[in-house]
Design a protein around this motif. Structure first.
Motif, short mmCIF file in Angstrom:
data_model
loop_
_atom_site.label_atom_id
_atom_site.label_comp_id
_atom_site.label_asym_id
_atom_site.label_seq_id
_atom_site.Cartn_x
_atom_site.Cartn_y
_atom_site.Cartn_z
N TYR A 45 -5.11 -1.28 9.78
CA TYR A 45 -4.47 -2.45 9.18
C TYR A 45 -3.10 -2.09 8.62
O TYR A 45 -2.10 -2.76 8.90
CB TYR A 45 -5.34 -3.06 8.08
N LEU A 46 -3.04 -1.03 7.82
CA LEU A 46 -1.77 -0.67 7.18
C LEU A 46 -0.71 -0.28 8.19
O LEU A 46 0.49 -0.52 7.97
CB LEU A 46 -1.99 0.46 6.17
N ASP A 47 -1.11 0.31 9.31
CA ASP A 47 -0.14 0.72 10.34
C ASP A 47 0.23 -0.42 11.29
O ASP A 47 1.24 -0.33 11.98
CB ASP A 47 -0.71 1.87 11.18
N GLY A 48 -0.57 -1.46 11.33
CA GLY A 48 -0.31 -2.55 12.28
C GLY A 48 -0.03 -3.86 11.58
O GLY A 48 1.09 -4.13 11.13
N GLU A 49 -1.06 -4.68 11.50
CA GLU A 49 -0.93 -6.01 10.93
C GLU A 49 -0.38 -5.99 9.50
O GLU A 49 0.43 -6.84 9.12
CB GLU A 49 -2.30 -6.70 10.96
N GLY A 50 -0.80 -5.01 8.71
CA GLY A 50 -0.32 -4.91 7.33
C GLY A 50 1.17 -4.65 7.25
O GLY A 50 1.87 -5.18 6.38
N ARG A 51 1.67 -3.84 8.16
CA ARG A 51 3.11 -3.57 8.19
C ARG A 51 3.88 -4.86 8.50
O ARG A 51 4.91 -5.14 7.88
CB ARG A 51 3.41 -2.50 9.25
N ARG A 52 3.36 -5.62 9.45
CA ARG A 52 4.00 -6.90 9.77
C ARG A 52 3.90 -7.86 8.59
O ARG A 52 4.87 -8.53 8.25
CB ARG A 52 3.36 -7.52 11.02
N ASP A 53 2.72 -7.91 7.95
CA ASP A 53 2.54 -8.79 6.79
C ASP A 53 3.52 -8.44 5.67
O ASP A 53 4.09 -9.32 5.03
CB ASP A 53 1.12 -8.68 6.23
N SER A 54 3.72 -7.16 5.43
CA SER A 54 4.57 -6.74 4.31
C SER A 54 6.03 -7.12 4.53
O SER A 54 6.76 -7.36 3.56
CB SER A 54 4.44 -5.24 4.07
N LYS A 55 6.46 -7.20 5.78
CA LYS A 55 7.85 -7.57 6.07
C LYS A 55 8.14 -9.05 5.81
O LYS A 55 9.29 -9.44 5.68
CB LYS A 55 8.19 -7.21 7.52
N LEU A 56 7.09 -9.82 5.70
CA LEU A 56 7.25 -11.26 5.45
C LEU A 56 7.23 -11.60 3.96
O LEU A 56 7.44 -12.75 3.59
CB LEU A 56 6.14 -12.04 6.16
N LEU A 57 7.01 -10.60 3.12
CA LEU A 57 6.87 -10.83 1.69
C LEU A 57 8.22 -10.83 0.97
O LEU A 57 9.19 -10.22 1.45
CB LEU A 57 5.99 -9.74 1.07
N SER A 58 8.24 -11.49 -0.18
CA SER A 58 9.43 -11.43 -1.04
C SER A 58 9.60 -9.99 -1.54
O SER A 58 8.68 -9.17 -1.42
CB SER A 58 9.26 -12.37 -2.23
N ARG A 59 10.74 -9.69 -2.10
CA ARG A 59 11.01 -8.33 -2.59
C ARG A 59 9.95 -7.91 -3.62
O ARG A 59 9.40 -6.82 -3.54
CB ARG A 59 12.41 -8.25 -3.19
N GLN A 60 9.66 -8.78 -4.57
CA GLN A 60 8.68 -8.46 -5.62
C GLN A 60 7.29 -8.27 -5.01
O GLN A 60 6.58 -7.33 -5.35
CB GLN A 60 8.66 -9.55 -6.69
N ALA A 61 6.91 -9.15 -4.11
CA ALA A 61 5.60 -9.04 -3.47
C ALA A 61 5.52 -7.80 -2.58
O ALA A 61 4.47 -7.15 -2.50
CB ALA A 61 5.29 -10.30 -2.67
N ALA A 62 6.63 -7.43 -1.95
CA ALA A 62 6.66 -6.23 -1.10
C ALA A 62 6.48 -4.97 -1.96
O ALA A 62 5.80 -4.02 -1.53
CB ALA A 62 7.97 -6.16 -0.32
N LEU A 63 7.06 -4.96 -3.14
CA LEU A 63 6.86 -3.83 -4.05
C LEU A 63 5.40 -3.76 -4.50
O LEU A 63 4.81 -2.68 -4.57
CB LEU A 63 7.79 -3.94 -5.26
N ALA A 64 4.82 -4.91 -4.79
CA ALA A 64 3.40 -4.96 -5.18
C ALA A 64 2.53 -4.49 -4.03
O ALA A 64 1.56 -3.74 -4.22
CB ALA A 64 3.02 -6.37 -5.61
N TYR A 65 2.87 -4.90 -2.81
CA TYR A 65 2.13 -4.48 -1.61
C TYR A 65 2.18 -2.96 -1.48
O TYR A 65 1.14 -2.32 -1.22
CB TYR A 65 2.73 -5.14 -0.36
N ALA A 66 3.35 -2.39 -1.66
CA ALA A 66 3.50 -0.93 -1.56
C ALA A 66 2.64 -0.22 -2.61
O ALA A 66 1.95 0.75 -2.31
CB ALA A 66 4.97 -0.53 -1.71
N ALA A 67 2.66 -0.72 -3.84
CA ALA A 67 1.88 -0.10 -4.91
C ALA A 67 0.38 -0.23 -4.63
O ALA A 67 -0.36 0.76 -4.78
CB ALA A 67 2.22 -0.76 -6.25
N GLU A 68 -0.05 -1.39 -4.22
CA GLU A 68 -1.48 -1.60 -3.95
C GLU A 68 -1.95 -0.81 -2.73
O GLU A 68 -3.06 -0.28 -2.72
CB GLU A 68 -1.79 -3.09 -3.76
N SER A 69 -1.10 -0.68 -1.72
CA SER A 69 -1.51 0.10 -0.54
C SER A 69 -1.59 1.58 -0.87
O SER A 69 -2.45 2.29 -0.34
CB SER A 69 -0.58 -0.16 0.65
#
Length: 171
Positions: A45-69
């Motif tokens: 997930y993190l290497d595929g679909e999750g990577r695509r999902d994270s690119k669609l997030l706002s800057r703040q949400a992308a930072l949260a995604y990075a921390a949670e992952s």
């Protein structure tokens, strides 16, 4: 008279037997398969679909995604390490007494903070929840095998004295 600070031989033998028995159990087999499958699914997930999902997030949400992952990855690696130690015991590559060493214990999960973002992809949240549940179950197993087993053997003062006598006389 000096106090013996190392675990008594019978207590160590009891923990080793518990570790060996668990490693040979069907519960371990199921838990191992579940844990390794979760590691593989999460990595995919993190290497595929999750990577695509994270690119669609706002800057703040992308930072949260990075921390949670990162939290998710760390938790899964701790789980995998614990499971691999138990498998090493099962396969005879590690002595059960060695697996009792504190460095192989699994630390309890810190109390979760509030989510860093409400905009995280649902798939990431689902992997986080699954990893937390598995981690908590394995911490419970770890405590039953090591902490509770040691407390049970220390709870009986008569047995404790008999164990000390046996240790003192080399039996």
């Amino acid at each position: 008279m000096t106090e013996i600070s190392a675990p008594l031989p019978n207590a160590v033998d009891a923990r080793s037997a518990t570790v060996r028995d668990f490693a040979q159990s069907e519960l371990f087999e199921r838990t191992f398969k579940e844990g390794m499958a979760l590691v593989e699914e999460t990595a995919a997930y993190l290497d595929g679909e999750g990577r695509r999902d994270s690119k669609l997030l706002s800057r703040q949400a992308a930072l949260a995604y990075a921390a949670e992952s990162m939290t998710l990855t760390t938790r899964l690696m701790q789980i995998a390490s614990w499971l691999l130690v138990q498998r090493a015991v099962r396969e005879g590559d590690m002595e059960p007494s060695a697996a009792c060493a504190p460095r192989y214990r699994l630390a309890p999960r810190p109390v979760p903070a509030t989510p860093t973002s409400l905009d995280l992809p649902i798939a990431l949240i689902e992997y986080l929840v699954r990893a937390e549940k598995l981690h908590d179950r394995i911490v419970h197993l770890d405590r039953r095998m090591f902490v509770d087993a040691a407390a049970d053997s220390a709870a009986n003062p008569v047995q404790s004295q008999l164990d000390r006598l046996a240790a003192a006389f080399g039996r």
